[in-house]
Design a protein around this motif. Structure first.
Motif, PDB file in Angstrom:
ATOM      1  N   TYR A   7       0.841  -1.203   0.000  1.00 36.43           N
ATOM      2  CA  TYR A   7       0.000   0.000   0.000  1.00 36.43           C
ATOM      3  C   TYR A   7       0.874   1.251   0.000  1.00 36.43           C
ATOM      4  O   TYR A   7       0.633   2.188  -0.764  1.00 36.43           O
ATOM      5  N   SER A   8       1.905   1.248   0.836  1.00 41.58           N
ATOM      6  CA  SER A   8       2.805   2.403   0.913  1.00 41.58           C
ATOM      7  C   SER A   8       3.545   2.614  -0.398  1.00 41.58           C
ATOM      8  O   SER A   8       3.667   3.741  -0.893  1.00 41.58           O
ATOM      9  N   LEU A   9       4.043   1.523  -0.992  1.00 45.89           N
ATOM     10  CA  LEU A   9       4.802   1.621  -2.236  1.00 45.89           C
ATOM     11  C   LEU A   9       3.918   2.056  -3.405  1.00 45.89           C
ATOM     12  O   LEU A   9       4.342   2.830  -4.264  1.00 45.89           O
ATOM     13  N   GLU A  10       2.679   1.545  -3.437  1.00 38.94           N
ATOM     14  CA  GLU A  10       1.772   1.909  -4.524  1.00 38.94           C
ATOM     15  C   GLU A  10       1.403   3.389  -4.462  1.00 38.94           C
ATOM     16  O   GLU A  10       1.266   4.051  -5.499  1.00 38.94           O
ATOM     17  N   LEU A  11       1.222   3.910  -3.248  1.00 38.23           N
ATOM     18  CA  LEU A  11       0.936   5.341  -3.102  1.00 38.23           C
ATOM     19  C   LEU A  11       2.081   6.185  -3.660  1.00 38.23           C
ATOM     20  O   LEU A  11       1.861   7.181  -4.351  1.00 38.23           O
ATOM     21  N   LYS A  12       3.315   5.774  -3.349  1.00 37.69           N
ATOM     22  CA  LYS A  12       4.483   6.496  -3.863  1.00 37.69           C
ATOM     23  C   LYS A  12       4.570   6.372  -5.378  1.00 37.69           C
ATOM     24  O   LYS A  12       4.894   7.326  -6.087  1.00 37.69           O
ATOM     25  N   ALA A  13       4.289   5.158  -5.891  1.00 40.99           N
ATOM     26  CA  ALA A  13       4.364   4.919  -7.336  1.00 40.99           C
ATOM     27  C   ALA A  13       3.353   5.778  -8.087  1.00 40.99           C
ATOM     28  O   ALA A  13       3.660   6.375  -9.124  1.00 40.99           O
ATOM     29  N   MET A  14       2.125   5.872  -7.547  1.00 36.06           N
ATOM     30  CA  MET A  14       1.075   6.638  -8.214  1.00 36.06           C
ATOM     31  C   MET A  14       1.393   8.129  -8.280  1.00 36.06           C
ATOM     32  O   MET A  14       0.922   8.832  -9.159  1.00 36.06           O
ATOM     33  N   LYS A  15       2.215   8.592  -7.321  1.00 38.72           N
ATOM     34  CA  LYS A  15       2.610  10.006  -7.335  1.00 38.72           C
ATOM     35  C   LYS A  15       3.759  10.260  -8.317  1.00 38.72           C
ATOM     36  O   LYS A  15       3.983  11.389  -8.736  1.00 38.72           O
TER      37      LYS A  15
END
Length: 274
Positions: free
Chosen positions: A214-222
């Motif tokens: 979840y944390s990595l996907e949030l960073k990726a989407m940004k």
């Protein structure tokens, strides 16, 4: 990519725990610990105004509840399917959910092609009679999980539309998910869920399957365009199949791999056209 590897590694560990804890028991502990982790990260008390507004807005709270309950049921049915069929196939069939949502909100004729490809791939998986017999009930359970994944996406978009804190919404949603998963686990696998010896394993699955990705996907989407993110996520069945082969010794025949490829192509095409 690391997020996808983390999610599927968590799923492979979860499947290894089914013999002792059962899919309902693993789901209960995973979702329960995920809710605790997300609440700690979101820290609603630090955003009291937003938190209070969400709790007093009946419509918003209802959407979050629907979002969370869909998430809990998605996880429950996915783990029940995973008990019966290989990880790669379970993930492939589950992707019918987000694909259906993507096409539902599209108005392009080419999406008919992606529907045909996905339906063809799923049909081959259901009716293919090779040396390795695939459990039909397991595949149906994966499609039920796909249905709840679709609802999770729809309600999730609506719940975050009002520009409330997305992390707070996610943490509250996971709490509602726990209201489904925890009672199910306590009913079906009571002794395992209340046994502290299993809590560390449940926490590990929660970290790998929820907190880290979840944390990595949030960073990726940004950092990358939404279309690129969607295309990359479409390859999750490949990651799941690879992880399943390495850690669970699960293998698919060429026809099953071909059917899975059709679903992946449909997901990539839908993401590219969106």
């Amino acid at each position: 990519m690391i997020a996808m590897i983390s999610i599927q590694s968590g799923a492979s560990i979860a499947k290894g725990l089914f013999v002792e804890m059962g899919p309902a028991g693993v789901t209960a502990l995973r979702v329960f610990f995920s809710a605790i982790i997300l609440v700690i990260i979101a820290n609603p008390m630090r955003h009291k105004k937003t938190f209070k507004h969400i709790l007093t807005d009946r419509k918003q709270l209802g959407l979050i509840a629907a979002y969370g309950l869909s998430l809990g049921l998605m996880n429950l049915f996915f783990y029940f399917s995973l008990e019966r069929i290989p990880l790669g196939l379970a993930v492939t069939l589950e992707f019918a959910g987000p694909l259906a949502v993507s096409i539902l909100y599209s108005r392009k004729w080419i999406d008919v092609l992606w529907v045909i490809l996905a339906a063809l791939g799923i049909g081959i998986l259901f009716f293919h009679s090779g040396e390795m017999k695939i459990d039909l009930i397991g595949m149906l359970l994966a499609l039920v999980a796909a249905f709840f994944w679709a609802l999770y996406i729809i309600f999730g978009k609506k719940a975050t539309r009002n520009d409330h804190g997305s992390l707070i919404v996610a943490s509250l949603g996971m709490c509602f998910a726990a209201m489904v998963a925890l009672p199910s686990g306590l009913f079906i696998n009571t002794q395992q869920v209340i046994n502290p010896n299993y809590w560390l394993a449940g926490l590990g699955v929660a970290i790998l399957s929820s907190a880290v990705p979840y944390s990595l996907e949030l960073k990726a989407m940004k950092s990358i365009p939404e279309k690129t993110f969607g295309i990359l996520m479409s390859f999750e069945p490949v990651v799941a199949t690879t992880v399943g082969f390495i850690f669970l010794k699960e293998s698919l025949d060429l026809t099953q791999i071909g059917a899975m490829s059709l679903v992946i192509i449909a997901c990539v095409g839908s993401s590219y056209e969106s």
